[in-house]
Design a protein around this motif. Structure first.
Motif, PDB file in Angstrom:
ATOM      1  N   VAL A   1       9.375  20.945 -63.657  1.00  0.00           N
ATOM      2  CA  VAL A   1       9.244  19.473 -64.122  1.00  0.00           C
ATOM      3  C   VAL A   1       9.997  18.634 -63.296  1.00  0.00           C
ATOM      4  N   PRO A   2       9.389  17.901 -62.312  1.00  0.00           N
ATOM      5  CA  PRO A   2      10.107  16.807 -61.544  1.00  0.00           C
ATOM      6  C   PRO A   2      10.386  15.696 -62.485  1.00  0.00           C
ATOM      7  N   GLY A   3      11.478  14.744 -61.782  1.00  0.00           N
ATOM      8  CA  GLY A   3      11.623  13.413 -62.534  1.00  0.00           C
ATOM      9  C   GLY A   3      10.867  12.293 -61.510  1.00  0.00           C
ATOM     10  N   GLY A   4      11.581  11.369 -61.597  1.00  0.00           N
ATOM     11  CA  GLY A   4      10.863  10.049 -60.720  1.00  0.00           C
ATOM     12  C   GLY A   4      10.873   8.743 -61.791  1.00  0.00           C
ATOM     13  N   PRO A   5      10.118   7.740 -61.187  1.00  0.00           N
ATOM     14  CA  PRO A   5      10.329   6.327 -62.016  1.00  0.00           C
ATOM     15  C   PRO A   5       9.466   6.659 -63.150  1.00  0.00           C
TER      16      PRO A   5
END
Lengths: 232, 232
Positions: free
Chosen positions: A85-89
């Motif tokens: 599960v990546p993150g980001g805005p």
């Protein structure tokens, strides 16, 4: 382990390197080292997923990239050994992410006859999705340091470890900001296969690894402190 | 510089992190730091470009990813301030890459009324494409260390620097293996904007930067030596 079925969860406006760090490590394992891996890119629809912009018109056109063609939707993902599960805005938009949070919850407890995922692995603010999905309750975790207060306040039942490049708690691996995903995935490779394998992959991508989980200068840089779970 | 037009050259079976490291740095510049950037993803066709496999059936299905929707073909790319050339397994296929080599050559000398590109930036074995395109002739350069002998032997008119995380020679920036693209792009950001800007971007992605161009342990690790241009 002879074969690993990997899911990459992609929501709109994910962080490019949050995705690419762990995927690169697994690509090298697959291509150069002959490990048998299966990747499923899981998204809301089968349309390409973009890392931005989160609000049209607010970012420059540089963010208007179309990345990764999904192979599966949230409804038809297979049983997974590992979910990334990546993150980001886009990780801050709780209401829009509701179907993804349900998916994470389902994958962790097992659903549709599938066993629970073997490992859950988040990068950067991907831990916010894990916290909202409830799968960090009662666990230790970390996240990126530049949004420390916001993210940790959204996981009140979690012990948040500040000085950590990654944290393992049962089968849940959370990593710090962006490039920590590379170090964390190398540590997971070491744990599943061997330290020698992880070293060879790290050398192939010429990465100056953080080898210890607490080898993290960014907690001090951003003045982050551990946050204990709220009790009572 | 107020606006930067960036081209990302994508050939089949590129290395994911070679692409994503520099793009992440530029995304953060764009999204979080408000710099105005324009990205053009340039490929042979407008179909999605995959990081593998190079020979169907020889790699596991993990490499069968569809990444990045191109925005431009080699025939209609705009004038570029910066062209990024990743490496990867597909970088060794000289005949298949011929149209890409012609493109690099054209971009460097200016064509179709466009001025020459401001900067050329390669990651890992992307330098092999630059060498074959002839744009490293008479220049200093570096490349990834695990294919050092093969790549340097394909650039006989180049001074290959072994102990280098990146090398600048005129407007040509070559970087070492995979993750060196992150350090090299941060150094380019420092050079175009400011060191303070590069530091802030590096801290946002929590990257433990190599700040000096010769901060490279991999030449020693792989036993690489400088290779001087062949004279006479």
């Amino acid at each position: 382990m002879t074969e690993l079925t990997v899911g990459l969860l992609l929501f709109p406006t994910f962080e490019v390197l949050d995705m690419a760090g762990p995927i690169e490590v697994l690509n090298v394992l697959s291509i150069y080292m002959g490990k048998s891996l299966q990747l499923h890119v899981i998204a809301a629809t089968l349309d390409p997923v973009s890392p931005g912009p989160i609000e049209p018109g607010t970012s420059s056109s540089f963010a208007g990239q179309q990345l990764y063609m999904p192979t599966n939707t949230l409804d038809n993902a297979p049983a997974l050994d590992l979910l990334i599960v990546p993150g980001g805005p886009g990780s801050g938009n709780k209401e829009a992410l509701r179907p993804f949070l349900d998916f994470i919850q389902n994958v962790c407890k097992g659903y549709k006859g599938h066993p629970p995922a073997g490992y859950l692995f988040s990068v950067c603010s991907g831990s916010l999705l894990l916290a909202w999905a409830g799968v960090l309750d009662g666990k230790r975790a970390t996240t990126n340091k530049s949004f420390w207060d916001f993210i940790t306040s959204n996981g009140p039942k979690t012990h948040w470890v500040a000085k950590a490049r990654w944290v393992t708690s049962g089968n849940v691996w959370t990593t710090s900001g962006v490039t920590a995903g590379i170090d964390g995935m190398l540590a997971l490779v070491s744990s599943i296969w061997s330290e020698d394998t992880a070293e060879k992959v790290g050398a192939t991508i010429e990465h100056n690894r953080a080898k210890a989980s607490d080898d993290d200068p960014w907690a001090t840089h951003y003045g982050c402190q551990d946050v204990l779970p709220v009790t009572g």
